[in-house]
Design a protein around this motif. Structure first.
Motif, PDB file in Angstrom:
ATOM      1  N   LEU A 116      -6.024   2.278  18.571  1.00  0.00           N
ATOM      2  CA  LEU A 116      -6.359   3.584  17.999  1.00  0.00           C
ATOM      3  C   LEU A 116      -5.360   4.661  18.398  1.00  0.00           C
ATOM      4  N   LYS A 117      -4.882   4.619  19.634  1.00  0.00           N
ATOM      5  CA  LYS A 117      -3.923   5.649  20.045  1.00  0.00           C
ATOM      6  C   LYS A 117      -2.597   5.487  19.296  1.00  0.00           C
ATOM      7  N   THR A 118      -2.215   4.241  18.984  1.00  0.00           N
ATOM      8  CA  THR A 118      -1.003   4.009  18.193  1.00  0.00           C
ATOM      9  C   THR A 118      -1.211   4.477  16.760  1.00  0.00           C
ATOM     10  N   LEU A 119      -2.403   4.206  16.230  1.00  0.00           N
ATOM     11  CA  LEU A 119      -2.727   4.608  14.858  1.00  0.00           C
ATOM     12  C   LEU A 119      -2.649   6.121  14.696  1.00  0.00           C
ATOM     13  N   SER A 120      -3.179   6.852  15.675  1.00  0.00           N
ATOM     14  CA  SER A 120      -3.184   8.312  15.575  1.00  0.00           C
ATOM     15  C   SER A 120      -1.777   8.890  15.684  1.00  0.00           C
ATOM     16  N   MET A 121      -0.908   8.231  16.464  1.00  0.00           N
ATOM     17  CA  MET A 121       0.478   8.721  16.576  1.00  0.00           C
ATOM     18  C   MET A 121       1.302   8.364  15.342  1.00  0.00           C
ATOM     19  N   THR A 122       1.045   7.194  14.768  1.00  0.00           N
ATOM     20  CA  THR A 122       1.816   6.734  13.610  1.00  0.00           C
ATOM     21  C   THR A 122       1.456   7.498  12.349  1.00  0.00           C
ATOM     22  N   HIS A 123       0.143   7.757  12.164  1.00  0.00           N
ATOM     23  CA  HIS A 123      -0.337   8.441  10.959  1.00  0.00           C
ATOM     24  C   HIS A 123      -0.904   9.808  11.370  1.00  0.00           C
ATOM     25  N   ASN A 124      -0.024  10.780  11.512  1.00  0.00           N
ATOM     26  CA  ASN A 124      -0.434  12.089  12.020  1.00  0.00           C
ATOM     27  C   ASN A 124      -0.235  13.216  11.012  1.00  0.00           C
ATOM     28  N   THR A 125      -0.150  12.856   9.729  1.00  0.00           N
ATOM     29  CA  THR A 125       0.043  13.893   8.702  1.00  0.00           C
ATOM     30  C   THR A 125      -1.258  14.606   8.360  1.00  0.00           C
ATOM     31  N   PHE A 126      -2.389  14.010   8.698  1.00  0.00           N
ATOM     32  CA  PHE A 126      -3.688  14.663   8.505  1.00  0.00           C
ATOM     33  C   PHE A 126      -4.638  14.135   9.579  1.00  0.00           C
ATOM     34  N   PRO A 127      -5.617  14.937   9.987  1.00  0.00           N
ATOM     35  CA  PRO A 127      -6.520  14.512  11.060  1.00  0.00           C
ATOM     36  C   PRO A 127      -7.603  13.553  10.578  1.00  0.00           C
ATOM     37  N   ARG A 170     -10.377  10.249  12.469  1.00  0.00           N
ATOM     38  CA  ARG A 170     -10.742   9.578  13.715  1.00  0.00           C
ATOM     39  C   ARG A 170     -11.621   8.378  13.436  1.00  0.00           C
ATOM     40  N   VAL A 171     -11.273   7.234  14.046  1.00  0.00           N
ATOM     41  CA  VAL A 171     -12.130   6.051  13.991  1.00  0.00           C
ATOM     42  C   VAL A 171     -13.231   6.261  15.016  1.00  0.00           C
ATOM     43  N   VAL A 172     -14.476   6.382  14.543  1.00  0.00           N
ATOM     44  CA  VAL A 172     -15.579   6.743  15.438  1.00  0.00           C
ATOM     45  C   VAL A 172     -16.502   5.575  15.750  1.00  0.00           C
ATOM     46  N   ALA A 173     -16.382   4.470  15.025  1.00  0.00           N
ATOM     47  CA  ALA A 173     -17.215   3.302  15.331  1.00  0.00           C
ATOM     48  C   ALA A 173     -16.582   2.055  14.736  1.00  0.00           C
ATOM     49  N   ILE A 174     -16.775   0.930  15.423  1.00  0.00           N
ATOM     50  CA  ILE A 174     -16.308  -0.368  14.957  1.00  0.00           C
ATOM     51  C   ILE A 174     -17.470  -1.347  15.044  1.00  0.00           C
ATOM     52  N   ALA A 175     -17.789  -2.008  13.931  1.00  0.00           N
ATOM     53  CA  ALA A 175     -18.795  -3.072  13.937  1.00  0.00           C
ATOM     54  C   ALA A 175     -18.048  -4.399  13.966  1.00  0.00           C
ATOM     55  N   ARG A 176     -18.220  -5.146  15.048  1.00  0.00           N
ATOM     56  CA  ARG A 176     -17.535  -6.426  15.229  1.00  0.00           C
ATOM     57  C   ARG A 176     -18.590  -7.491  15.500  1.00  0.00           C
ATOM     58  N   GLY A 177     -18.790  -8.370  14.510  1.00  0.00           N
ATOM     59  CA  GLY A 177     -19.872  -9.343  14.653  1.00  0.00           C
ATOM     60  C   GLY A 177     -21.197  -8.617  14.696  1.00  0.00           C
ATOM     61  N   ILE A 178     -21.990  -8.865  15.739  1.00  0.00           N
ATOM     62  CA  ILE A 178     -23.283  -8.204  15.879  1.00  0.00           C
ATOM     63  C   ILE A 178     -23.208  -7.017  16.841  1.00  0.00           C
ATOM     64  N   THR A 179     -21.996  -6.626  17.230  1.00  0.00           N
ATOM     65  CA  THR A 179     -21.810  -5.562  18.209  1.00  0.00           C
ATOM     66  C   THR A 179     -21.231  -4.314  17.559  1.00  0.00           C
ATOM     67  N   THR A 180     -21.761  -3.147  17.931  1.00  0.00           N
ATOM     68  CA  THR A 180     -21.192  -1.872  17.518  1.00  0.00           C
ATOM     69  C   THR A 180     -20.455  -1.260  18.698  1.00  0.00           C
ATOM     70  N   ILE A 181     -19.188  -0.866  18.479  1.00  0.00           N
ATOM     71  CA  ILE A 181     -18.342  -0.297  19.529  1.00  0.00           C
ATOM     72  C   ILE A 181     -18.048   1.157  19.187  1.00  0.00           C
ATOM     73  N   LEU A 182     -18.259   2.051  20.140  1.00  0.00           N
ATOM     74  CA  LEU A 182     -17.790   3.421  20.010  1.00  0.00           C
ATOM     75  C   LEU A 182     -16.471   3.472  20.772  1.00  0.00           C
ATOM     76  N   PRO A 183     -15.339   3.431  20.060  1.00  0.00           N
ATOM     77  CA  PRO A 183     -14.067   3.067  20.685  1.00  0.00           C
ATOM     78  C   PRO A 183     -13.344   4.214  21.380  1.00  0.00           C
ATOM     79  N   GLY A 184     -12.467   3.820  22.317  1.00  0.00           N
ATOM     80  CA  GLY A 184     -11.522   4.730  22.937  1.00  0.00           C
ATOM     81  C   GLY A 184     -10.131   4.429  22.408  1.00  0.00           C
ATOM     82  N   GLY A 185      -9.123   5.127  22.945  1.00  0.00           N
ATOM     83  CA  GLY A 185      -7.768   4.986  22.442  1.00  0.00           C
ATOM     84  C   GLY A 185      -7.161   3.611  22.607  1.00  0.00           C
ATOM     85  N   ASP A 186      -7.625   2.846  23.600  1.00  0.00           N
ATOM     86  CA  ASP A 186      -7.042   1.527  23.862  1.00  0.00           C
ATOM     87  C   ASP A 186      -7.698   0.408  23.053  1.00  0.00           C
TER      88      ASP A 186
END
Length: 468
Positions: A178-189, A191-207
């Motif tokens: 996510l931190k790479t994504l925000s630096m690479t695509h910075n022409t507009f704001p 934010r990835v605020v949630a990831i559903a992976r399998g049966i798990t929901t992740i509220l992600p950080g930059g790593d």
């Protein structure tokens, strides 16, 4: 129990613990409400008593003695969700006599909403009428009409939107931190605020790294949504051909709501019900057949459909038919559109929602969850500005105002207590008359409106941070 005194409701009486009643009770108890429930089934009472910290009374919703035992005079909200509409409506009138301020009743019939109804909700003393089948049908239609079959939710009066989309192998999001994504695509704001992976929901950080087959929830302003769709490879187009398996209350209502704008086919197993639907639905093609059979689906024209919806009353049929349809839709004729076709399933057990969403359904819906969310939004309306549940995610998007002196106003976001990490994520703040994406050094000020993403069972943490 929350330490803060509630301004709207503290004590809640639930009539009926079958279906939505139990789900509601669990959610309300977890958020710190004092819950009392009246239920006639002794076996259900014994089962629920083992894991639910609520006051349970065995008896009839029509027994005034049970109401008195429940302390009706001190109740703030009645939620009547028994399987009997007449009982729910009469219970609202009884609650009014006891002086209960808010009355909520589940009523399947739509007759009481009509302008020429003999009895209206006001006559019945009901403050909120819940129609589970109508809620489900409207939600399905909303999802079908969304661009490219991806879920897009308006929040903050429509000024900000969150989009849920599946990440494929060739997606520009795949294998990106996510931190790479925000630096690479910075022409507009955004934010990835949630990831559903399998049966798990992740509220992600930059790593956190986005992987293929993840379903991601991305927040952006309404004007930046086209840019976000271009970045994620989502194509903007409308779905026009829909097949519905099951012509019950939900399936029939979906066809009615879609009207002439979308081509709809219903596959109904019961011959008599199929005949009724033919007479009732003028703009829908009704077919008699078994939708769990691959040959029957093929003959019904599944290969030409954009969206497949299962709305029978059987969980297993809905889930398995979606798996079958997804397989047939993605392997037929080598059509490039096949990977974009969507499946939506109705699931009557909330425990099966994640199973459905990770097997063959792009979106899984549950009438009880939809009804419960509508009730919870009504109860919380004096505390949270809005709450939206995210299908396929164990998460909610909440708009809330930061109260003066609350913990969130004392420190920048980067210094929030680590115990909240992975439970809540601050997405945006309304400042200088516009919504801005929140970052680590953002400091929330008193009375500012904020968008928060939180795990479904951690709304009380939002209370602690913003309202405590």
């Amino acid at each position: 129990m929350l330490s803060r005194k509630r301004s709207v409701a503290e004590n809640i009486l639930i009539l009926g613990l079958g279906g939505v009643g139990t789900y509601l009770a669990k959610r309300l108890v977890h958020e710190g409400y004092a819950v009392t429930a009246i239920e006639p089934d002794s076996r259900l009472i014994r089962h629920i008593d083992g894991y639910l910290d609520a006051r349970l009374i065995q008896g009839s919703a029509m027994s005034i003695n049970c109401w008195r035992e429940a302390g009706a005079a001190n109740i703030d909200v009645l939620i009547a969700v028994t399987n009997n509409d007449a009982v729910n409506m009469l219970a609202s009138m009884i609650a009014d006599r006891f002086g209960i301020p808010l009355k909520i009743a589940r009523v399947r019939s739509m007759d009481f909403d009509r302008s020429d109804a003999v009895l209206s909700a006001d006559d019945l003393k009901i403050d909120l009428v819940i129609h589970p089948e109508e809620l489900a049908a409207q939600e399905i239609v909303r999802l079908v009409e969304r661009t490219a079959g991806n879920e897009i939710i308006d929040i903050a009066d429509g000024q900000t939107q969150v989009m849920a989309t599946r990440v494929h192998d060739e997606s520009p999001l795949a294998h990106q931190k996510l931190k790479t994504l925000s630096m690479t695509h910075n022409t507009f704001p955004f934010r990835v605020v949630a990831i559903a992976r399998g049966i798990t929901t992740i509220l992600p950080g930059g790593d956190h790294e986005i992987l293929p087959q993840d379903q991601v929830l991305i927040m952006a302003s309404k004007e930046d949504l086209p840019k976000l769709m271009a970045l994620t490879g989502v194509k903007q187009q409308r779905r026009h051909r829909v097949m519905i398996l099951g012509g019950g209350l939900v399936g029939c209502r979906v066809a009615e709501l879609m009207g002439k704008d979308i081509r709809v086919k219903i596959v109904e197993k019961d011959e008599h019900r199929a005949a009724e639907l033919c007479h009732h639905l003028n703009n829908t093609e009704v077919l008699h057949g078994d939708g769990s059979d691959a040959e029957a689906l093929d003959l019904a024209g599944l290969a030409d459909m954009d969206t497949f919806i299962t709305a029978t009353g059987e969980n297993e049929t809905n889930i398995m038919s979606c798996m079958l349809a997804k397989h047939l839709m993605t392997t037929s004729n080598g059509d490039a559109r096949n990977t974009e076709r969507k499946t939506i399933s109705m699931v009557n057990k909330e425990e099966y929602l994640v199973l459905a969403a990770t097997s063959g359904s792009d979106i899984a819906l549950n009438k009880k969850v939809l009804a419960a969310n509508e009730i919870l939004k009504f109860i919380r309306r004096g505390e949270l500005l809005s709450v939206a549940h995210l299908h396929g995610f164990d998460a909610e998007v909440v708009e809330v105002k930061a109260m003066p002196g609350s913990p969130i106003t004392r420190i920048p976001l980067s210094r929030i207590d680590p115990s909240f990490h992975g439970k809540i994520l601050i997405g945006g703040v309304y400042r200088d008359e516009q919504w801005k994406i929140a970052v680590g050094d953002t400091r929330i000020l008193a009375d500012e409106r904020v968008i928060v993403v939180c795990k479904s069972l951690h709304l009380r943490d939002v209370h602690k941070l913003f309202l405590g």
